[in-house]
Design a protein around this motif. Sequence first.
Motif, PDB file in Angstrom:
ATOM      1  N   GLN A 123      -4.973   7.603  12.169  1.00  0.00           N
ATOM      2  CA  GLN A 123      -5.409   8.987  11.995  1.00  0.00           C
ATOM      3  C   GLN A 123      -4.673   9.667  10.837  1.00  0.00           C
ATOM      4  OE1 GLN A 123      -7.246  10.215  15.063  1.00  0.00           O
ATOM      5  NE2 GLN A 123      -8.081  11.793  13.770  1.00  0.00           N
ATOM      6  N   GLU A 124      -3.367   9.403  10.733  1.00  0.00           N
ATOM      7  CA  GLU A 124      -2.596   9.995   9.642  1.00  0.00           C
ATOM      8  C   GLU A 124      -3.165   9.616   8.283  1.00  0.00           C
ATOM      9  OE1 GLU A 124       1.862  10.270  11.724  1.00  0.00           O
ATOM     10  OE2 GLU A 124       1.407   8.646  10.309  1.00  0.00           O
ATOM     11  N   TRP A 125      -3.548   8.361   8.146  1.00  0.00           N
ATOM     12  CA  TRP A 125      -4.085   7.913   6.856  1.00  0.00           C
ATOM     13  C   TRP A 125      -5.502   8.421   6.633  1.00  0.00           C
ATOM     14  CZ3 TRP A 125      -1.099   6.186   3.140  1.00  0.00           C
ATOM     15  CH2 TRP A 125       0.182   5.782   3.498  1.00  0.00           C
ATOM     16  N   GLU A 126      -6.268   8.540   7.689  1.00  0.00           N
ATOM     17  CA  GLU A 126      -7.614   9.097   7.563  1.00  0.00           C
ATOM     18  C   GLU A 126      -7.549  10.569   7.162  1.00  0.00           C
ATOM     19  OE1 GLU A 126     -11.549   9.501   7.282  1.00  0.00           O
ATOM     20  OE2 GLU A 126     -10.525   7.598   7.658  1.00  0.00           O
ATOM     21  N   ASN A 127      -6.536  11.259   7.642  1.00  0.00           N
ATOM     22  CA  ASN A 127      -6.422  12.699   7.380  1.00  0.00           C
ATOM     23  C   ASN A 127      -5.871  13.027   5.991  1.00  0.00           C
ATOM     24  OD1 ASN A 127      -7.425  13.266   9.879  1.00  0.00           O
ATOM     25  ND2 ASN A 127      -5.456  13.695  10.827  1.00  0.00           N
ATOM     26  N   GLN A 128      -5.320  12.042   5.303  1.00  0.00           N
ATOM     27  CA  GLN A 128      -4.873  12.275   3.933  1.00  0.00           C
ATOM     28  C   GLN A 128      -6.097  12.533   3.055  1.00  0.00           C
ATOM     29  OE1 GLN A 128      -1.477  12.301   2.962  1.00  0.00           O
ATOM     30  NE2 GLN A 128      -1.194  12.199   5.173  1.00  0.00           N
ATOM     31  N   GLU A 129      -6.018  13.538   2.213  1.00  0.00           N
ATOM     32  CA  GLU A 129      -7.179  13.870   1.382  1.00  0.00           C
ATOM     33  C   GLU A 129      -6.958  13.373  -0.044  1.00  0.00           C
ATOM     34  OE1 GLU A 129      -7.666  18.047   2.104  1.00  0.00           O
ATOM     35  OE2 GLU A 129      -8.462  17.695   4.111  1.00  0.00           O
TER      36      GLU A 129
ATOM     37  N   GLN B 219       0.840  -1.203   0.000  1.00  0.00           N
ATOM     38  CA  GLN B 219       0.000   0.000   0.000  1.00  0.00           C
ATOM     39  C   GLN B 219       0.870   1.247   0.000  1.00  0.00           C
ATOM     40  OE1 GLN B 219      -1.915  -1.664   3.413  1.00  0.00           O
ATOM     41  NE2 GLN B 219      -3.850  -0.785   2.776  1.00  0.00           N
ATOM     42  N   MET B 220       1.950   1.224   0.788  1.00  0.00           N
ATOM     43  CA  MET B 220       2.827   2.382   0.842  1.00  0.00           C
ATOM     44  C   MET B 220       3.453   2.624  -0.523  1.00  0.00           C
ATOM     45  SD  MET B 220       4.703   2.312   4.529  1.00  0.00           S
ATOM     46  CE  MET B 220       3.775   2.031   6.040  1.00  0.00           C
ATOM     47  N   ASN B 221       3.839   1.535  -1.206  1.00  0.00           N
ATOM     48  CA  ASN B 221       4.390   1.684  -2.554  1.00  0.00           C
ATOM     49  C   ASN B 221       3.368   2.319  -3.485  1.00  0.00           C
ATOM     50  OD1 ASN B 221       6.381   0.228  -1.367  1.00  0.00           O
ATOM     51  ND2 ASN B 221       6.086  -1.616  -2.561  1.00  0.00           N
ATOM     52  N   ARG B 222       2.150   1.818  -3.402  1.00  0.00           N
ATOM     53  CA  ARG B 222       1.099   2.316  -4.276  1.00  0.00           C
ATOM     54  C   ARG B 222       0.814   3.778  -4.010  1.00  0.00           C
ATOM     55  NH1 ARG B 222      -5.135  -0.012  -4.395  1.00  0.00           N
ATOM     56  NH2 ARG B 222      -5.955   1.473  -5.935  1.00  0.00           N
ATOM     57  N   ALA B 223       0.801   4.158  -2.735  1.00  0.00           N
ATOM     58  CA  ALA B 223       0.545   5.557  -2.376  1.00  0.00           C
ATOM     59  C   ALA B 223       1.656   6.458  -2.895  1.00  0.00           C
ATOM     60  CB  ALA B 223       0.413   5.690  -0.859  1.00  0.00           C
ATOM     61  N   GLU B 224       2.916   5.989  -2.773  1.00  0.00           N
ATOM     62  CA  GLU B 224       4.034   6.799  -3.241  1.00  0.00           C
ATOM     63  C   GLU B 224       4.002   6.969  -4.757  1.00  0.00           C
ATOM     64  OE1 GLU B 224       8.013   5.167  -3.531  1.00  0.00           O
ATOM     65  OE2 GLU B 224       8.709   6.786  -2.249  1.00  0.00           O
ATOM     66  N   THR B 225       3.632   5.894  -5.461  1.00  0.00           N
ATOM     67  CA  THR B 225       3.620   5.937  -6.916  1.00  0.00           C
ATOM     68  C   THR B 225       2.541   6.873  -7.450  1.00  0.00           C
ATOM     69  OG1 THR B 225       4.465   3.680  -7.027  1.00  0.00           O
ATOM     70  CG2 THR B 225       3.387   4.547  -9.009  1.00  0.00           C
ATOM     71  N   SER B 226       1.326   6.748  -6.894  1.00  0.00           N
ATOM     72  CA  SER B 226       0.204   7.552  -7.409  1.00  0.00           C
ATOM     73  C   SER B 226       0.096   8.912  -6.752  1.00  0.00           C
ATOM     74  CB  SER B 226      -1.115   6.791  -7.197  1.00  0.00           C
ATOM     75  OG  SER B 226      -1.407   6.697  -5.818  1.00  0.00           O
ATOM     76  N   MET B 227       0.565   9.015  -5.478  1.00  0.00           N
ATOM     77  CA  MET B 227       0.437  10.233  -4.679  1.00  0.00           C
ATOM     78  C   MET B 227      -1.020  10.664  -4.546  1.00  0.00           C
ATOM     79  SD  MET B 227       3.418  10.732  -3.627  1.00  0.00           S
ATOM     80  CE  MET B 227       3.275  12.319  -2.830  1.00  0.00           C
ATOM     81  N   LYS B 228      -1.937   9.716  -4.731  1.00  0.00           N
ATOM     82  CA  LYS B 228      -3.357  10.025  -4.594  1.00  0.00           C
ATOM     83  C   LYS B 228      -3.996   9.045  -3.609  1.00  0.00           C
ATOM     84  CE  LYS B 228      -3.992  11.917  -9.254  1.00  0.00           C
ATOM     85  NZ  LYS B 228      -4.741  11.789 -10.536  1.00  0.00           N
TER      86      LYS B 228
ATOM     87  N   LEU C 149      -4.586  14.202  -2.336  1.00  0.00           N
ATOM     88  CA  LEU C 149      -3.178  13.956  -2.620  1.00  0.00           C
ATOM     89  C   LEU C 149      -2.446  13.558  -1.344  1.00  0.00           C
ATOM     90  CD1 LEU C 149      -2.371  16.930  -5.034  1.00  0.00           C
ATOM     91  CD2 LEU C 149      -2.905  14.561  -5.627  1.00  0.00           C
ATOM     92  N   ILE C 150      -1.553  12.556  -1.469  1.00  0.00           N
ATOM     93  CA  ILE C 150      -0.794  12.076  -0.320  1.00  0.00           C
ATOM     94  C   ILE C 150       0.263  13.109   0.072  1.00  0.00           C
ATOM     95  CG2 ILE C 150       0.642  10.210   0.581  1.00  0.00           C
ATOM     96  CD1 ILE C 150      -2.166   9.365  -0.187  1.00  0.00           C
ATOM     97  N   LYS C 151       0.382  13.355   1.364  1.00  0.00           N
ATOM     98  CA  LYS C 151       1.396  14.262   1.896  1.00  0.00           C
ATOM     99  C   LYS C 151       2.330  13.457   2.806  1.00  0.00           C
ATOM    100  CE  LYS C 151      -1.833  18.151   1.810  1.00  0.00           C
ATOM    101  NZ  LYS C 151      -2.580  19.150   2.621  1.00  0.00           N
ATOM    102  N   PRO C 152       3.441  12.958   2.264  1.00  0.00           N
ATOM    103  CA  PRO C 152       4.335  12.115   3.061  1.00  0.00           C
ATOM    104  C   PRO C 152       4.808  12.765   4.352  1.00  0.00           C
ATOM    105  CG  PRO C 152       4.906  11.966   0.738  1.00  0.00           C
ATOM    106  CD  PRO C 152       3.889  13.066   0.856  1.00  0.00           C
TER     107      PRO C 152
ATOM    108  N   MET D  67       4.295   9.336  12.136  1.00  0.00           N
ATOM    109  CA  MET D  67       4.178   8.120  12.938  1.00  0.00           C
ATOM    110  C   MET D  67       4.336   6.876  12.061  1.00  0.00           C
ATOM    111  SD  MET D  67       3.770   8.856  16.162  1.00  0.00           S
ATOM    112  CE  MET D  67       3.164   7.297  16.795  1.00  0.00           C
ATOM    113  N   THR D  68       3.765   6.931  10.874  1.00  0.00           N
ATOM    114  CA  THR D  68       3.878   5.798   9.946  1.00  0.00           C
ATOM    115  C   THR D  68       5.332   5.543   9.579  1.00  0.00           C
ATOM    116  OG1 THR D  68       1.698   6.303   9.010  1.00  0.00           O
ATOM    117  CG2 THR D  68       3.156   4.904   7.708  1.00  0.00           C
TER     118      THR D  68
END
Length: 289
Positions: A104-110, A48-57, A112-115, A120-121
């Motif tokens: 909470q960090e993942w819930e708060n992402q809208e 999932q982290m890979n996917r989030a980094e690749t798409s940034m969405k 676009l992903i903000k690394p 905490m992650t």
Amino acid sequence: MFRLPRQVAGSLRHYGSQRIAIQRGSSPLVLRFNSTNATSSGVPPITQMNRAETSMKRFWKTVGIQERNEHFVIALDKRALKTPGGNVLEIPKNKPLAATLIAQEWENQEKLIKPYALPMTSLASRAIDGLRDESTRAGVRAALLKYLDTDTICYHEDSPKALVRLQKEHWDPLLEWAQKEFGVQINVIDSLFGEGQPAPTRRILEAVIECFDEWELAAFERAVYSTKSFILALALVKGRLTAEQAAVASHVEVASQIETWGEVEDSHDVDHRDIRRQLGSVACLTAEL
């Protein structure tokens, strides 16, 4: 009434207030952030982290926390989150605050992903992927111990007056604490050519951090690199300081410059927020609640 430990209470303002569901079971899902881990083919594991980094969405709809044996697992769309190295991001049951904040960090992402908003992650992933092996931990401890001889709070100046006052207010109490708490001598150095710290002090403090597990060492590592201070980081991990107090102590020289010359709005604002985000994650990860 339940009260948060003082070293944690000031750190939670960096996180939102959404409620996170507790779930049981389900299959894993993964992500990637600056991963150096790869499969045998040389390709980073699909997570999932890979996917989030690749798409940034944002690609998930729901965030939850699953209970698995002695751990909490963060779930996106009921699939367990994995680290950049492909390990399930499992948080010990004695760290429910950390699990809640990661969710909470993942819930708060809208959209676009903000690394930068996943401190905490990234800290938990560092502990799981990088610090479970003792030989790796030994190398990390050796690198961090070098900061003892160049520790920011051990190098004092005799001017300007604002700096001298702030050193005495924020650094001297930490030096006194370290000497009493661990029975060591801490040299205060007033030139660039000081001798560093005594060998017995190094041995004693090395033994202290040898007792750290992967979670404590990951937190300590981040605190040292963020503050450039072994002693200040140790005080934070041991609960002697709050994240706010540690942030203030780490920026004594900056505070002196601001007091003397004024504030550089954009630069100082960014530094102010970033150091509190980093040290807040340290305080929250090491809190056993």
